[in-house]
Design a protein around this motif. Structure first.
Motif, PDB file in Angstrom:
ATOM      1  N   LEU A 214       0.835  -1.195   0.000  1.00  0.00           N
ATOM      2  CA  LEU A 214       0.000   0.000   0.000  1.00  0.00           C
ATOM      3  C   LEU A 214       0.872   1.248   0.000  1.00  0.00           C
ATOM      4  CD1 LEU A 214      -2.759   1.438   0.268  1.00  0.00           C
ATOM      5  CD2 LEU A 214      -2.511   1.209   2.750  1.00  0.00           C
ATOM      6  N   ILE A 300      -6.580   2.439  -9.327  1.00  0.00           N
ATOM      7  CA  ILE A 300      -6.050   2.136  -8.001  1.00  0.00           C
ATOM      8  C   ILE A 300      -7.051   1.249  -7.267  1.00  0.00           C
ATOM      9  CG2 ILE A 300      -4.709   4.271  -7.833  1.00  0.00           C
ATOM     10  CD1 ILE A 300      -6.927   5.387  -6.033  1.00  0.00           C
ATOM     11  N   SER A 304      -7.616   2.212  -1.259  1.00  0.00           N
ATOM     12  CA  SER A 304      -6.532   3.198  -1.164  1.00  0.00           C
ATOM     13  C   SER A 304      -6.910   4.384  -0.298  1.00  0.00           C
ATOM     14  CB  SER A 304      -6.134   3.678  -2.565  1.00  0.00           C
ATOM     15  OG  SER A 304      -5.713   2.596  -3.372  1.00  0.00           O
ATOM     16  N   HIS A 345      -3.553  12.682  -3.820  1.00  0.00           N
ATOM     17  CA  HIS A 345      -4.739  12.011  -4.344  1.00  0.00           C
ATOM     18  C   HIS A 345      -5.501  12.953  -5.276  1.00  0.00           C
ATOM     19  CE1 HIS A 345      -4.671   8.519  -1.498  1.00  0.00           C
ATOM     20  NE2 HIS A 345      -4.011   9.394  -0.745  1.00  0.00           N
TER      21      HIS A 345
END
Length: 497
Positions: A214, A300, A304, A345
């Motif tokens: 991760l 993704i 996440s 992000h």
């Protein structure tokens, strides 16, 4: 995120001077996008250990809906350093009734918790309530180090000063590390030898497994992570430990532990936590929201970050002239002489941004160029598709007395790019981690205690004669180095007066 109890300022940002039809369309149009369904489940951790230290039995934490197990007479009871003498004790916290801050284990000797876990990458979260646990455990004497899995997580950690500096009653720290093949994880608490009567304490320990890679670099990822200021890339290997220092739902509300994707991460609400934004960004930036476009997790994994993170953001606004005059900038204090991982992000959901080139912008990290033409739709290969991008940067030391340096993140609408339809930039979420150094150390210095403001004392009125006599005494006290001739003249003057 620095602390779960950090204070937030509730403010709103409006853009009334710039309510053009195009600007309104970004927020008022309702667009429905049909995308393929994503059946990937929310992550279920292999280990989900919640330990309330200094407690006997089990206790439900209503905030995260999990049961926290006490360490008294349980499989989690700590190992004591018998050679050091006095064993650890348990105490009720005087200032908190919430789990796990309501009880503590304390000791002036070293003690260790051993957890039998599967191999792999884990979150380790430590919870501290720096109160005075009776007259024999004053909060000012809590000074200790913490080691886990061969890494130094905290060194001579002053919990009371740290709490006071952050204006919080409680502290928690989150770390990531990889458990090797021995399938056990030791966490050791060691009182400092630098202070008499120093003791170590802990209120709660949490261990949660994370999906493989991760935050670590996958063996299949030959490219690694962009290394800012270098032509090389960087790999975050299993032999590295990480400490989470900031985690934000940019432009959105706080997302607490049970609103995460199964790993109980806490996301601060950047919409409220304005102290890291510069003044121009706070004044001109806007907070777009997505209430209609379905998210498509094709680039993704769905675990996440929470979906809500990709439905909010902070952008510069729709006035091109203003957007070209400032950068959307955050400034984060960090400990120098460490590498930092920044995860940005993104998700493009603004209705009028539909194709490649509609919105391109620059990204600067630590005053260095990270991206010259970042295009979310081009990178995510479509609209409503969440992605993230990782960067690693080294933060050099500042002046010798400076414990923290500023890590700047800035987004810029390229003033020379006339091909893009929107001279604008947007960010949806942000995570910043400190990486362990070559000595397997993550610890930094304690913060300076908050400045104490001494109340001004107003002296009673004094007579003119008393004032004159005191002034003469002060003058004479400073005349020791005066030449004799000048001193004689001064004495004659004061005698005549």
């Amino acid at each position: 995120m620095k602390n779960p109890s950090s204070k937030h300022l509730h403010k709103s940002i409006t853009m009334k001077p710039f309510l053009t039809p195009l600007f309104l369309s970004l927020f008022l149009h309702i667009i429905t996008v049909h995308v393929a369904g994503d059946t990937s489940p929310i992550y279920t951790p292999v280990e989900d250990i919640t330990l309330q230290c200094g407690f006997s039995g089990d206790q439900l934490n209503p905030d995260d809906t999990r049961t926290w197990t006490g360490d008294i007479n349980s499989k989690f009871s700590p190992f004591e350093n018998q050679a050091a003498g006095s064993p650890s004790i348990s105490r009720q916290a005087p200032s908190s009734s919430s789990v796990p801050y309501s009880t503590a284990r304390l000791s002036r000797s070293e003690f260790t918790y051993r957890f039998l876990v599967a191999t792999g990458q884990k979150f380790i979260r430590l919870y501290f309530n720096p109160a005075s646990y009776g007259p024999d455990f004053d909060r000012s004497k809590a000074l200790f180090s913490v080691k886990a899995g061969g890494f130094t997580l905290l060194k001579d950690f002053n919990s009371s000063v740290t709490a006071d500096a952050s204006e919080s009653d409680i502290i928690y720290r989150e770390f990531c590390l990889n458990v090797e093949s021995e399938q056990s994880l030791n966490i050791t608490f060691m009182p400092s030898r630098a202070t008499a009567d120093a003791y170590a304490f802990i209120n709660g320990i949490e261990i949660v497994s994370m999906p493989n890679n991760l935050y670590y670099t996958s063996a299949q990822n030959s490219d690694g992570v962009n290394y800012i200021g270098s032509e090389n890339t960087f790999r975050i290997e299993n032999g590295t430990a990480l400490e989470m220092v900031y985690r934000f739902n940019v432009g959105g509300r706080p997302l607490v532990f049970n609103q995460d994707t199964g790993m109980y991460r806490n996301w601060d609400g950047e919409q409220e936590e304005h102290k890291y934004l510069d003044d121009l960004s706070l004044k001109f930036s806007v907070l777009p929201q997505n209430s209609s476009i379905e998210l498509n997790f094709t680039e993704i994994a769905k675990y996440s970050a929470p979906e809500e993170l990709y439905r909010t953001g902070r952008s510069m606004g729709m006035n091109k002239t203003i957007n070209k005059s400032y950068n959307l900038t955050w400034e984060f204090p960090v400990v120098p002489k460490f590498l930092y991982l920044l995860r940005l992000h993104f998700c493009e959901f603004v209705p009028d941004v539909t194709k490649y080139g509609d919105r391109r912008f620059l990204i600067f990290i630590a005053n260095q160029t990270a991206e010259k033409a970042w295009d979310i739709i081009a990178r995510s290969r479509g609209k409503g598709r969440p992605i993230y991008k990782d960067y690693v940067v080294f933060m050099p030391a500042g002046p010798a007395s400076q414990k923290k340096v500023s890590l700047f993140l800035a987004l810029q609408a390229n003033p020379k790019d006339n091909m893009t339809n929107f001279n604008d930039a947007i960010l949806n979420g942000l995570e910043i981690f400190k990486l362990s150094d070559t000595n397997r150390n993550l610890a930094g210095p304690n913060p300076d205690p908050p400045l104490l403001i001494t109340p001004r004392v107003i002296a009673p009125p004094q007579s003119r004669k008393f004032k004159k006599r005191m002034q003469t005494k002060v003058w004479h006290a400073s005349l020791g180095s005066m030449p004799p001739l000048l001193l004689k003249k001064f004495n004659n003057i004061t005698t005549q007066s």
